[in-house]
Each structure stands twice: as C-alpha cells, then as structure tokens.
Design a protein around this motif. Structure first.
Motif, PDB file in Angstrom:
ATOM      1  N   THR A  37       0.851  -1.184   0.000  1.00 18.85           N
ATOM      2  CA  THR A  37       0.000   0.000   0.000  1.00 18.85           C
ATOM      3  C   THR A  37       0.891   1.239   0.000  1.00 18.85           C
ATOM      4  O   THR A  37       1.782   1.365   0.843  1.00 18.85           O
ATOM      5  N   LYS A  39       0.805   5.407   0.001  1.00 18.21           N
ATOM      6  CA  LYS A  39      -0.092   6.509   0.334  1.00 18.21           C
ATOM      7  C   LYS A  39       0.384   7.832  -0.261  1.00 18.21           C
ATOM      8  O   LYS A  39       1.578   8.077  -0.405  1.00 18.21           O
ATOM      9  N   ASP A  40      -0.580   8.656  -0.595  1.00 15.56           N
ATOM     10  CA  ASP A  40      -0.358  10.055  -0.954  1.00 15.56           C
ATOM     11  C   ASP A  40       0.614  10.256  -2.112  1.00 15.56           C
ATOM     12  O   ASP A  40       1.586  11.005  -2.011  1.00 15.56           O
ATOM     13  N   SER A 179      -8.008   5.644  -2.360  1.00 15.58           N
ATOM     14  CA  SER A 179      -8.415   7.010  -2.045  1.00 15.58           C
ATOM     15  C   SER A 179      -7.803   8.000  -3.027  1.00 15.58           C
ATOM     16  O   SER A 179      -6.738   7.744  -3.603  1.00 15.58           O
ATOM     17  N   GLN A 182      -5.659  13.290   0.274  1.00 23.99           N
ATOM     18  CA  GLN A 182      -4.485  13.241   1.139  1.00 23.99           C
ATOM     19  C   GLN A 182      -4.834  12.633   2.491  1.00 23.99           C
ATOM     20  O   GLN A 182      -5.803  13.025   3.140  1.00 23.99           O
ATOM     21  N   ALA A 184      -5.912   9.692   2.921  1.00 23.68           N
ATOM     22  CA  ALA A 184      -6.918   8.646   2.711  1.00 23.68           C
ATOM     23  C   ALA A 184      -7.989   8.654   3.793  1.00 23.68           C
ATOM     24  O   ALA A 184      -8.205   7.653   4.496  1.00 23.68           O
ATOM     25  N   THR A 198      -3.947   6.956  -2.940  1.00 24.51           N
ATOM     26  CA  THR A 198      -3.495   5.846  -2.109  1.00 24.51           C
ATOM     27  C   THR A 198      -3.830   4.562  -2.859  1.00 24.51           C
ATOM     28  O   THR A 198      -4.988   4.344  -3.240  1.00 24.51           O
ATOM     29  N   ARG A 200      -3.289   0.217  -3.433  1.00 29.22           N
ATOM     30  CA  ARG A 200      -2.876  -1.114  -2.988  1.00 29.22           C
ATOM     31  C   ARG A 200      -2.542  -1.892  -4.240  1.00 29.22           C
ATOM     32  O   ARG A 200      -3.327  -1.927  -5.190  1.00 29.22           O
TER      33      ARG A 200
END
Length: 212
Positions: A37, A39-40, A179, A182, A184, A198, A200
């Motif tokens: 995963t 993120k951002d 997401s 920012q 998520a 975000t 996966r």
C-alpha cells in the motif's frame, strides 16, 4: 572379485537412495507474494501552498510517474523509458504502453475483488494509450476508475474495479485505488485535499501472470 563388485554396487545404491531422500525431504517452497500500500502519491495537486504559505502552487501539467517494481516515483526525465508503469495527473491515469509511449504497458479492468484476482484472466485484453485523450483507462465519472458526486464534489473509486497493469517492461501487477484524498480519509469532505492517490497493489516480478 565378484564380492568386491557387489559391495561397490550396494554402496552406490545406498548413496543414491540417501541423496534422493535428502532432496525430497527439502522441497523448494515458493513464497507467496504480498501486496503493498502506497499513500499520498501527489497527482499534480493544485491545493498545495508555497514555502511562505502565502501563494498557492499552480498545477504543473505533468504526470507523476510510478514504478511498481521499485515502489517509488520515477523522474519525468525518464518518461521516454520503460522505467515507469503508470502515471497520475488529477483524475487522469496513463500507462506506459501504446503508440505514444515507449514501454510495453497496458491496462485491463477486472470486475471483482482484489484478493479473488489470482491470475490474469485468459480473456483479458490490454488497452493502451493511443493519444493524449484516448487512454487505456478512460476519464470521466463512471467511465474508468471513479464516480463524481455533484452534490458533495467528492470523487470516489468505483466499487469492484481492480486494474491489471502490464508494466513498462512487460510484467504484471494488480492494483486498486483506495483514495483520491491526502491521508486517505474514511469519509472525504469539503476540506479534504484532492489529487493524492493511495494505492494497494501486488507486483509479480517473475513475469508470469500469477497474481497471488
């Protein structure tokens, strides 16, 4: 002499049996792949502020390029290589494949769940980016990866859509978008900062079409 030959033959058989057993006692095990995963991933955001905090930073118009293999952003100076697999700019997503790209990439949208997708379907056909507007992953609400709620101005992933990405160097990964905001947030709102993906994903490094 006959006795000596028999003893040598018996020793050979015993040693062969021993090594055969040792080989069977230590089978090679294949470790399952694990998902990652991230993120951002900034997708050319317009809501960032400058170092002084006074002036907004305008969008650059450039895509943020990403490599599944290395799990990191790739410099735009490498856009004409197969070092990247997928790119993000606002709600627009590009893949590194097609007549306007350098790589071997493509995209196929699978309907189902991330965990249940364990191999590339035999019926899968991979779309590629043909022009700057004719893309493998279509843009627009309800057409590609997202829905747009005109009442709340919120963008959310279409449920049950998993992307199989053929990478820039011809391998495979599966990806779902968790997401567009920012951090998520579980429930994005009016103050949520957009253009931050975000993801996966699970990348298959051996080039096979197995995704588990």
């Amino acid at each position: 002499m006959t006795t000596r030959i028999y003893q040598l033959f018996l020793a050979f058989c015993l040693s062969t049996t021993f090594f055969s057993c040792k080989k069977e006692d230590n089978p090679v095990t294949v470790q399952p792949l694990t998902s990652t995963t991230v993120k951002d991933i900034a997708a050319d955001p317009t809501s960032m502020t400058s170092a002084t905090g006074q002036q907004p930073v305008v969008a650059t118009g450039k895509f943020t390029l990403f490599s599944f293999k290395d799990s990191k952003q790739v410099a735009n100076s490498d856009s004409a290589t197969n070092k990247w697999d997928i790119g993000f700019r606002g709600t627009t997503i590009i893949v590194n494949g097609g007549p306007i790209r350098t790589g071997q990439g493509g995209a196929y949208i699978y309907t189902g769940t991330f965990d249940n997708l364990i191999t590339v379907p035999t019926s899968a056909t991979f779309a590629q980016d043909q022009t700057s507007t004719q893309l493998a992953i279509m843009t627009g609400s309800g057409k590609g990866w997202y829905n747009y709620d005109q009442t709340t101005n919120i963008i959310s992933s279409i449920p049950g859509k998993v992307f199989i990405i053929r990478t820039g160097d011809g391998k495979y990964a599966k990806m779902e978008i968790l997401s567009y905001y920012q951090g998520a947030p579980a429930t994005p709102g009016a103050t949520s900062v957009a253009r931050y993906y975000t993801l996966r994903y699970l990348y298959q490094p051996d080039g096979s079409q197995t995704l588990k």
